[in-house]
Every structure is written in structure tokens, then in C-alpha cells.
Write an enzyme that holds these catalytic residues in place. Structure first.
Site, PDB file in Angstrom:
ATOM      1  CE  LYS A 126       3.016   8.273  11.999  1.00 40.25           C
ATOM      2  NZ  LYS A 126       2.066   8.209  10.939  1.00 40.25           N
ATOM      3  CE  LYS A 208       0.178  14.446  12.709  1.00 41.62           C
ATOM      4  NZ  LYS A 208       0.185  14.357  11.284  1.00 41.62           N
ATOM      5  CE  LYS A 211      -5.395  10.276   7.406  1.00 36.94           C
ATOM      6  NZ  LYS A 211      -3.984   9.934   7.194  1.00 36.94           N
TER       7      LYS A 211
HETATM    8  P1  ATP Z   1      -1.210   9.645  10.326  1.00 41.20           P
HETATM    9  O1  ATP Z   1      -1.800  10.184  11.571  1.00 41.20           O
HETATM   10  O2  ATP Z   1      -1.793   8.362   9.886  1.00 41.20           O
HETATM   11  O3  ATP Z   1       0.274   9.672  10.322  1.00 41.20           O
HETATM   12  P2  ATP Z   1      -1.992  12.109   9.308  1.00 41.20           P
HETATM   13  O4  ATP Z   1      -3.309  12.259   9.956  1.00 41.20           O
HETATM   14  O5  ATP Z   1      -0.833  12.878   9.797  1.00 41.20           O
HETATM   15  O6  ATP Z   1      -1.623  10.595   9.199  1.00 41.20           O
HETATM   16  P3  ATP Z   1      -1.572  12.335   6.442  1.00 41.20           P
HETATM   17  O7  ATP Z   1      -2.396  11.526   5.539  1.00 41.20           O
HETATM   18  O8  ATP Z   1      -0.201  11.875   6.626  1.00 41.20           O
HETATM   19  O9  ATP Z   1      -2.292  12.501   7.845  1.00 41.20           O
HETATM   20  O10 ATP Z   1      -1.595  13.831   5.989  1.00 41.20           O
HETATM   21  C1  ATP Z   1      -2.478  14.451   5.088  1.00 41.20           C
HETATM   22  C2  ATP Z   1      -2.370  15.937   5.211  1.00 41.20           C
HETATM   23  O11 ATP Z   1      -3.046  16.393   6.383  1.00 41.20           O
HETATM   24  C3  ATP Z   1      -0.943  16.478   5.336  1.00 41.20           C
HETATM   25  O12 ATP Z   1      -0.817  17.629   4.535  1.00 41.20           O
HETATM   26  C4  ATP Z   1      -0.806  16.819   6.778  1.00 41.20           C
HETATM   27  O13 ATP Z   1       0.120  17.862   6.971  1.00 41.20           O
HETATM   28  C5  ATP Z   1      -2.210  17.274   7.122  1.00 41.20           C
HETATM   29  N1  ATP Z   1      -2.496  17.090   8.535  1.00 41.20           N
HETATM   30  C6  ATP Z   1      -2.502  15.918   9.200  1.00 41.20           C
HETATM   31  N2  ATP Z   1      -2.842  16.097  10.493  1.00 41.20           N
HETATM   32  C7  ATP Z   1      -3.043  17.429  10.643  1.00 41.20           C
HETATM   33  C8  ATP Z   1      -3.414  18.252  11.753  1.00 41.20           C
HETATM   34  N3  ATP Z   1      -3.650  17.744  12.937  1.00 41.20           N
HETATM   35  N4  ATP Z   1      -3.544  19.586  11.553  1.00 41.20           N
HETATM   36  C9  ATP Z   1      -3.326  20.107  10.334  1.00 41.20           C
HETATM   37  N5  ATP Z   1      -2.966  19.394   9.257  1.00 41.20           N
HETATM   38  C10 ATP Z   1      -2.830  18.078   9.384  1.00 41.20           C
END
Ligand code: ATP
Ligand code: LTN
Length: 343
Positions: A126, A208, A211
């Protein structure tokens, strides 16, 4: 010694284990969030004492537009209810409405080493993607996450595989604090679901699904309409090889197979068998339809809930009140151990 006979009347019910997890309102949650985290939360909430939060304090580690953030906090809170979490059974709350999180995070900052934070891969990633705003909050993000977990004395923390390193740090911080002051915090274990642990970007399957990805074609939002879902899956990056099987160099297909498996419960072998001799077009249609069916009930409940904002805010306030009671107990315990005078 007289043998004690256990009967239903005198049996000590085994203490239920506690779980806690949070999701950031940093955008509209994706299929990755749903399969990697939220779907497991619902399953686990039937079995454990559970608390789930919208981690809005974490979200401001990258710059957010206040109006949008407020909207997204509400949306993600509604989503927690829409996936079927029951506020009578689980504590469902918004992190910033429970001040103990920020308070314990400060204390834990003083028990965390600079070097430990500097090697966190999420921080490294990040700080590259937000090079103009490498703030101290982004650096100490895992400490706030440790506070979230330790306040509720969680035994298990269901997260996607990307959060494993943060969980390890939470364990290290808790053990260090306990080592100095005596047992204060439960040492949490990560709970990483098998299939959805890592859903990858549809545009670049080596990254990965996220969002906060600026390319909306790279992710499926849990609120996407069926035709948008179908379109995004059809345009997912695959390879030129043409066969539906799991293998090296086939990250795009591996990812779609993982998604399909999560939605249908089929194993990779069954999927390979079902699609032997078929092309990517057929497979993508099947994956799209499975995702549409998986998300349909969530989207429908969500749309209903969003019509009643007063109900949502009332539920959030109730959740925060219950969460505060538990969190304050742990916070005060930790404060006393450090030498603070607790009112
Ligand atoms: P950002 O992209 O804004 O950093 P994020 O999409 O990684 O956020 P978080 O809100 O930080 O999402 O995470 C919420 C949950 O979703 C966490 O348990 C994270 O491990 C899971 N998660 C996020 N992205 C993935 C993915 N691509 N596959 C599986 N699990 C995910
Ligand atoms: N960093 C987490 C979100 C999060 C979290 C937590 C997860 C904040 N606090 C506490 C589990 C427990 C993420 O999933 N990206």
C-alpha cells in the site's frame, strides 16, 4: 474419591469459543470478500460466540471522501445483516463507535517494534500504491487490528489468506504483553477457509481481487446485477491453451475454478470432469450463473435493508453498546496492568 456422574443437569456446558472479524468500508465489497470472509462468518456464527465489525478506522489509512465513507459504512453494515448474520446472536457493530479500539491500539503501539511493522507486506504494497500518502496510520494498521481482536479475547479470527501476517503480529503483541504483565489477552488463531481463501483479480489473476482496485472490471461487487456479473466473468483474463483444468500458468482458469467450486461445492476434479472437452465460453457461462445465484439472496436482502436507514442505525447503536461493555472490560484490565489509574 467418589466418582462424579455427569448428567444433563450438572454438566458444565463447554465454553463456546469466541470469534471476531472485521471488514473495511473502503469500497463496495467484492466476491473475494464474500467467498474469502463473509460466507464463512455466517457459517461460524452458528457455532461460536461471535462479533463482527465494520473497520472504518482502518479505512482512513488511505484517503477517503467523507461523504462516500459515510455511505460505505452504512452499506457494509447493511451487508453484514444481508448475509444472514443475526444481531440477536452475534455482536455486529461499527468500530469507530466503540472508543476502546483506538484506546487499546495506542497502548499496543508502545509494545510493538518499528521493525515488525516495516516488514508487513500489506504496508509495503500500500505504500507503493499510495506513495503520496504513506501515513503513520498505514504503518501501524496491524496494531489497530490487534486491538480489535484482543479486546474481545477472540480465540479464532476468520480472515482471507492475505491477513495471515497481520494475525501473526497480533499473536506476537499479545504474547509479549502477557509475558510482561501476566495473562491479559487470549492468543488468537487465524481461521482461513479453504476454497475462497484467495480470490484473484479477473483482470490480472496474479493479484488478489480487491475492492479498492481502480479497474471495476477486475472485481465483482456483491451488489452487481446479474448481467454485469455475466459480462465481467466473460471478459475475465484466461489463457490461450483452451482446457478447463487446474495447472501452472493457468492462473485465470484456476481462479475461475476456485470461484465455481466455492459457489457450487464441487471439487476441482469434478469440475475438470464436467468440463472436459468444453471450451472457456461454456465454462465462463457456468461460472457466471453460479455466482449470480450465490449473490442473489444477499443482494435482495441488502436492497430491502437499505430502505430503512433508521433501523440500520438503531442496530448499529445496539451493537456498539454491547461491544463496548466487553471491550471496556479488557481495556481497563490492560490499562491497570500498565499502571494507569482507571476511573
Ligand atoms: P482493500 O482492497 O480495500 O485493502 P480488501 O478488499 O482487502 O480491502 P478488507 O476489508 O480489508 O478487504 O478485508 C475483508 C476480508 O476479506 C478479510 O478477511 C480479507 O482477508 C478478505 N479478502 C479480501 N480480499 C480477498 C480476496 N481477494 N480473496 C479472499 N479473501 C479476501
Ligand atoms: N485488515 C483486515 C480488516 C480487519 C480485521 C480486523 C480482520 C480490521 N480489523 C480484525 C480481522 C480482525 C482485512 O481483512 N483487510
Amino acid at each position: 474419591m467418589e466418582e462424579k456422574i455427569i448428567t444433563p443437569e450438572n454438566a458444565q456446558p463447554e465454553k463456546k469459543k469466541k470469534i471476531l472479524s472485521c471488514i473495511q468500508p473502503s469500497g463496495i465489497p467484492t466476491l473475494g470478500n464474500y467467498l474469502g470472509a463473509l460466507k464463512n462468518w455466517k457459517l461460524l456464527s452458528d457455532e461460536f460466540d461471535s462479533a463482527f465489525a465494520v473497520a472504518d478506522l482502518h479505512a482512513i489509512t488511505v484517503r477517503q471522501d467523507p461523504k462516500k465513507l459515510r455511505q460505505q459504512i452504512t452499506e457494509v453494515f447493511a451487508l453484514l445483516l444481508a448475509i444472514g448474520l443475526d444481531p440477536e446472536k452475534s455482536i455486529i457493530f461499527i468500530q469507530s463507535q466503540v472508543p476502546a479500539h483506538a484506546q487499546l491500539a495506542w497502548i499496543l503501539n508502545c509494545y510493538t517494534q518499528f521493525g515488525e511493522m516495516a516488514r508487513m507486506t500489506q504496508f509495503k504494497d500500500k505504500s507503493q500504491s499510495h506513495a503520496d500518502n504513506v501515513n503513520v496510520g498505514l504503518f501501524s494498521y496491524p496494531v489497530l487490528m490487534a486491538a480489535d481482536i484482543l479486546l474481545y479475547q477472540a480465540d479464532l479470527v476468520p480472515v482471507g489468506a492475505d491477513q495471515k501476517q497481520h494475525l501473526e503480529i497480533a499473536r506476537d503483541i499479545a504474547s509479549r504483553f502477557n509475558g510482561i504483565y501476566g495473562k491479559t489477552f487470549t492468543i488468537p488463531d487465524p481461521y482461513i477457509g479453504k476454497q475462497g481463501a484467495r480470490v484473484m483479480s479477473l483482470h490480472d489473476p496474479t493479484k488478489k481481487m480487491s475492492k479498492s482496485d481502480p479497474n471495476p472490471k477486475s472485481f465483482i461487487s456483491v451488489f452487481d446485477e446479474p448481467n454485469t456479473i455475466m459480462k465481467k466473468i466473460r471478459s475475465a483474463v484466461t489463457d490461450s491453451e483452451g482446457g478447463v483444468y487446474y495447472g501452472e500458468g493457468k492462473e485465470g482458469i484456476n481462479n475461475l475454478m476456485g470461484i465455481y467450486s466455492c459457489c457450487t461445492g464441487l471439487t476441482m476434479e469434478q469440475i475438470e470432469k464436467d468440463f472436459a472437452g468444453k471450451g472457456y465460453g461454456d465454462f465462463k457461462n457456468a461460472v457466471g450463473e453460479a455466482v449470480v445465484e450465490e449473490l442473489r439472496p444477499v443482494r435482495e436482502r441488502y436492497n430491502m435493508l437499505m430502505k430503512d436507514q433508521a433501523y440500520l442505525m438503531d442496530m448499529a447503536a445496539k451493537g456498539a453498546e454491547t461491544a463496548s461493555r466487553i471491550a471496556d472490560r479488557t481495556l481497563h484490565k490492560a490499562m491497570k496492568k500498565c499502571g494507569f489509574i482507571v476511573k
